[in-house]
Motif scaffolding. Structure first.
Motif, PDB file in Angstrom:
ATOM      1  N   PRO A 119      78.975 -11.995 -57.273  1.00 57.96           N
ATOM      2  CA  PRO A 119      80.197 -11.235 -57.042  1.00 57.96           C
ATOM      3  C   PRO A 119      80.307 -10.029 -57.974  1.00 57.96           C
ATOM      4  CG  PRO A 119      80.698 -13.420 -57.949  1.00 57.96           C
ATOM      5  CD  PRO A 119      79.224 -13.292 -57.907  1.00 57.96           C
ATOM      6  N   ALA A 120      79.461  -9.987 -59.009  1.00 49.38           N
ATOM      7  CA  ALA A 120      79.515  -8.856 -59.934  1.00 49.38           C
ATOM      8  C   ALA A 120      79.016  -7.568 -59.296  1.00 49.38           C
ATOM      9  CB  ALA A 120      78.690  -9.171 -61.178  1.00 49.38           C
ATOM     10  N   MET A 121      78.255  -7.669 -58.204  1.00 48.03           N
ATOM     11  CA  MET A 121      77.671  -6.456 -57.623  1.00 48.03           C
ATOM     12  C   MET A 121      78.728  -5.461 -57.172  1.00 48.03           C
ATOM     13  SD  MET A 121      74.521  -6.530 -58.187  1.00 48.03           S
ATOM     14  CE  MET A 121      74.116  -4.963 -57.402  1.00 48.03           C
ATOM     15  N   ASN A 122      79.805  -5.963 -56.570  1.00 44.37           N
ATOM     16  CA  ASN A 122      80.873  -5.054 -56.143  1.00 44.37           C
ATOM     17  C   ASN A 122      81.530  -4.378 -57.336  1.00 44.37           C
ATOM     18  OD1 ASN A 122      80.512  -5.542 -53.462  1.00 44.37           O
ATOM     19  ND2 ASN A 122      82.041  -7.184 -53.359  1.00 44.37           N
ATOM     20  N   VAL A 123      81.727  -5.182 -58.389  1.00 39.34           N
ATOM     21  CA  VAL A 123      82.340  -4.633 -59.598  1.00 39.34           C
ATOM     22  C   VAL A 123      81.422  -3.570 -60.203  1.00 39.34           C
ATOM     23  CG1 VAL A 123      83.237  -5.214 -61.884  1.00 39.34           C
ATOM     24  CG2 VAL A 123      83.472  -6.845 -60.010  1.00 39.34           C
ATOM     25  N   ILE A 124      80.129  -3.855 -60.215  1.00 38.51           N
ATOM     26  CA  ILE A 124      79.162  -2.901 -60.771  1.00 38.51           C
ATOM     27  C   ILE A 124      79.217  -1.575 -60.008  1.00 38.51           C
ATOM     28  CG2 ILE A 124      76.673  -2.438 -60.960  1.00 38.51           C
ATOM     29  CD1 ILE A 124      76.354  -5.444 -61.726  1.00 38.51           C
ATOM     30  N   GLU A 125      79.281  -1.674 -58.691  1.00 37.22           N
ATOM     31  CA  GLU A 125      79.333  -0.451 -57.896  1.00 37.22           C
ATOM     32  C   GLU A 125      80.595   0.354 -58.207  1.00 37.22           C
ATOM     33  OE1 GLU A 125      77.928  -1.212 -53.846  1.00 37.22           O
ATOM     34  OE2 GLU A 125      78.780   0.749 -53.316  1.00 37.22           O
ATOM     35  N   ASN A 126      81.709  -0.355 -58.318  1.00 35.87           N
ATOM     36  CA  ASN A 126      82.954   0.333 -58.673  1.00 35.87           C
ATOM     37  C   ASN A 126      82.874   0.967 -60.055  1.00 35.87           C
ATOM     38  OD1 ASN A 126      84.140  -0.343 -56.289  1.00 35.87           O
ATOM     39  ND2 ASN A 126      85.161  -2.183 -57.077  1.00 35.87           N
ATOM     40  N   ASP A 127      82.246   0.232 -60.998  1.00 32.07           N
ATOM     41  CA  ASP A 127      82.122   0.754 -62.361  1.00 32.07           C
ATOM     42  C   ASP A 127      81.249   2.005 -62.409  1.00 32.07           C
ATOM     43  OD1 ASP A 127      83.762  -1.236 -63.219  1.00 32.07           O
ATOM     44  OD2 ASP A 127      82.203  -2.451 -64.184  1.00 32.07           O
ATOM     45  N   HIS A 170      81.007   4.200 -60.008  1.00 30.03           N
ATOM     46  CA  HIS A 170      81.856   5.283 -59.504  1.00 30.03           C
ATOM     47  C   HIS A 170      82.804   5.774 -60.593  1.00 30.03           C
ATOM     48  CE1 HIS A 170      80.958   5.648 -55.203  1.00 30.03           C
ATOM     49  NE2 HIS A 170      80.520   4.392 -55.328  1.00 30.03           N
ATOM     50  N   LYS A 171      83.397   4.823 -61.280  1.00 32.14           N
ATOM     51  CA  LYS A 171      84.385   5.170 -62.299  1.00 32.14           C
ATOM     52  C   LYS A 171      83.727   5.951 -63.445  1.00 32.14           C
ATOM     53  CE  LYS A 171      87.728   2.686 -65.029  1.00 32.14           C
ATOM     54  NZ  LYS A 171      87.240   1.654 -65.930  1.00 32.14           N
ATOM     55  N   THR A 172      82.606   5.427 -63.928  1.00 35.87           N
ATOM     56  CA  THR A 172      81.951   6.043 -65.086  1.00 35.87           C
ATOM     57  C   THR A 172      81.454   7.447 -64.757  1.00 35.87           C
ATOM     58  OG1 THR A 172      81.281   3.834 -65.751  1.00 35.87           O
ATOM     59  CG2 THR A 172      80.182   5.666 -66.851  1.00 35.87           C
TER      60      THR A 172
END
Lengths: 181, 262
Positions: free
Chosen positions: A69-77, A79-81
């Protein structure tokens, strides 16, 4: 989104001079794995490549575990960074053509894992000895705390998809091990 | 709409068919395993079954997303939530209720041996680079599932009288659902011509070898192969259990089809 879900962000690159592939890679190394925050996604081997063509950045990433489930968070991170650095014209592409393996983890990453209390992965096993060879419970995983070899497997499945649970008889501490895949 | 009765006419249709067959097996069994969360006999096993469920639903998710991309659908969820039981292509063994722990472990073992052998063949034959990459990835996790369930079958079979009887009964009950895993149909044969699938009947001998070896080690008796075998679920003729499973799994999304995560 797991596959080739090219999220487009329209915008202008603020500073053309900074836009090298090395620079983007260094920005990406500021993105940490949300479940193992001592590691960044570059040293984990999640970021496979950065390409700049016609001032548009394409970042290719590959998932570690399928259901992670971390993959979605990684993708968002990511984008944010990148947005925080003023980089706005980029695509993040999830690519399955290469298969992630713990062998891609850098030695620095392994050392950081150990210091964090997670026994780093050994070399990934070959295809045929998984069933007939040593039982997983017979493999020796050194304790990340005291380096004792007197450890035993409690469960092949741990708090996240990538870890197994072990116990050290040397220092009487439970610890986690990053599974080799 | 039912999609099972026409042969794939082109490569995209064949690819969709294979993606859905593989994904449906994994979604449905993953959902069944997820029902164990909070109910397993010990904490470690609770985590293990939840992890395996997560892997399988992860596999399904990647395969559905690819199918959605080929068919111009917006998202993978449609395949999971907006199809009826008749359109699901999973094997019946994946949809059966969990039973006791021995039953769930025996089912996971029988399925994982088959899955391992199927994936091993598919990663050799499939030329589509994205699908091949996905399957190579899933294979690494399937090996964990196989090893885990195999060790449990041995532990239960060679354990107490109670655990031995339970896992033996489970195997006897499950056996009639193993036949269709090795039954090829015209759709699969058409997909094989597009180099997207393989003849599953060719997997039977090695599957039987691994299963027999494990049951021997577990002091269990191999069920009789010459018995009635359930079939038809790949064509939408499921057991009654799938409908109940879908009712629970799909209810929320169907009640709020426009809902979104924010």
């Amino acid at each position: 989104m797991l596959l080739n879900e090219e999220t487009e962000q329209q915008g202008r690159i603020n500073d053309h001079n900074r836009m090298t592939e090395e620079y983007i890679m260094s920005v990406l190394s500021e993105v940490n794995d949300p479940e193992i925050p001592v590691l960044n996604i570059v040293e984990m081997g999640i970021v496979r490549s950065v390409r700049i063509q016609h001032q548009r950045v394409t970042i290719r990433i590959t998932p570690t575990y399928s259901g992670c489930p971390a993959m979605n968070v990684i993708e968002n991170d990511i984008h944010k960074t990148l947005s925080e650095k003023g980089i706005e014209t980029f695509d993040v592409v999830t690519d399955f053509s290469e298969t992630w393996t713990t062998d891609w983890m850098t030695s620095e990453a392994r050392q950081k894992l150990k210091e964090y209390g997670i026994a780093p992965p050994g070399k990934s096993e070959t295809d045929h000895d998984f069933l007939t060879g040593l039982k997983n419970s017979q493999k020796i995983v050194p304790c990340p705390w005291c380096d004792s070899l007197e450890t035993f497997l409690q469960s092949e499945f741990g708090s996240t998809a990538c870890k197994s649970q072990h116990y050290c008889n040397g220092c009487d501490q439970p610890f986690e091990h990053f599974k080799c895949i | 709409m039912s999609t099972f009765d026409t042969l794939p006419q082109n490569r995209d249709q064949a690819l969709t068919e294979i993606l859905l067959r593989l994904a449906d097996d994994r979604l449905i069994l993953g959902h069944r395993l997820s029902e164990w969360a909070g109910h397993a006999p010990e904490l470690e096993e609770d985590l293990a079954l939840a992890n395996i469920a997560l892997d399988m639903i992860g596999h399904a998710s990647a395969l559905y997303t690819y199918a959605a991309k080929i068919n111009g659908l917006k998202e993978e969820d449609w395949h999971a939530y907006f199809r009826d039981d008749i359109d699901f292509k999973n094997a019946a063994i994946t949809e059966l209720p969990n039973g006791d722990f021995a039953y769930s472990i025996a089912r996971l073992f029988l399925f994982s041996v088959w899955s391992y052998l199927l994936y091993r063949e598919l990663t050799k034959t499939i030329t589509d680079i994205q699908l091949k990459g996905m399957l190579t990835k899933h294979m690494k996790e399937i090996k964990y599932h196989l090893r885990h369930s195999r060790e449990w079958v041995i532990r239960l079979g060679d354990g107490t009288k109670e655990s031995h009887n339970r896992v033996q009964n489970a195997l006897d009950d499950l056996w009639m659902y193993t036949g269709e895993l090795f039954q090829s149909d015209p759709i699969e044969q058409a997909c094989t011509e597009f180099q997207l699938f393989t003849d599953v009947s060719g997997l039977k001998a090695e599957w039987a070898d691994i299963v027999t070896g494990t049951l021997d080690e577990a002091t269990l008796t191999l069920p009789v192969d010459e018995q009635f075998m359930f079939s038809g679920s790949r064509s939408g003729r499921h057991t009654e259990h799938l409908g109940w499973l879908l009712a629970e799994m799909q209810f929320l999304r169907r009640s709020h089809p426009e809902a979104d995560w924010i």
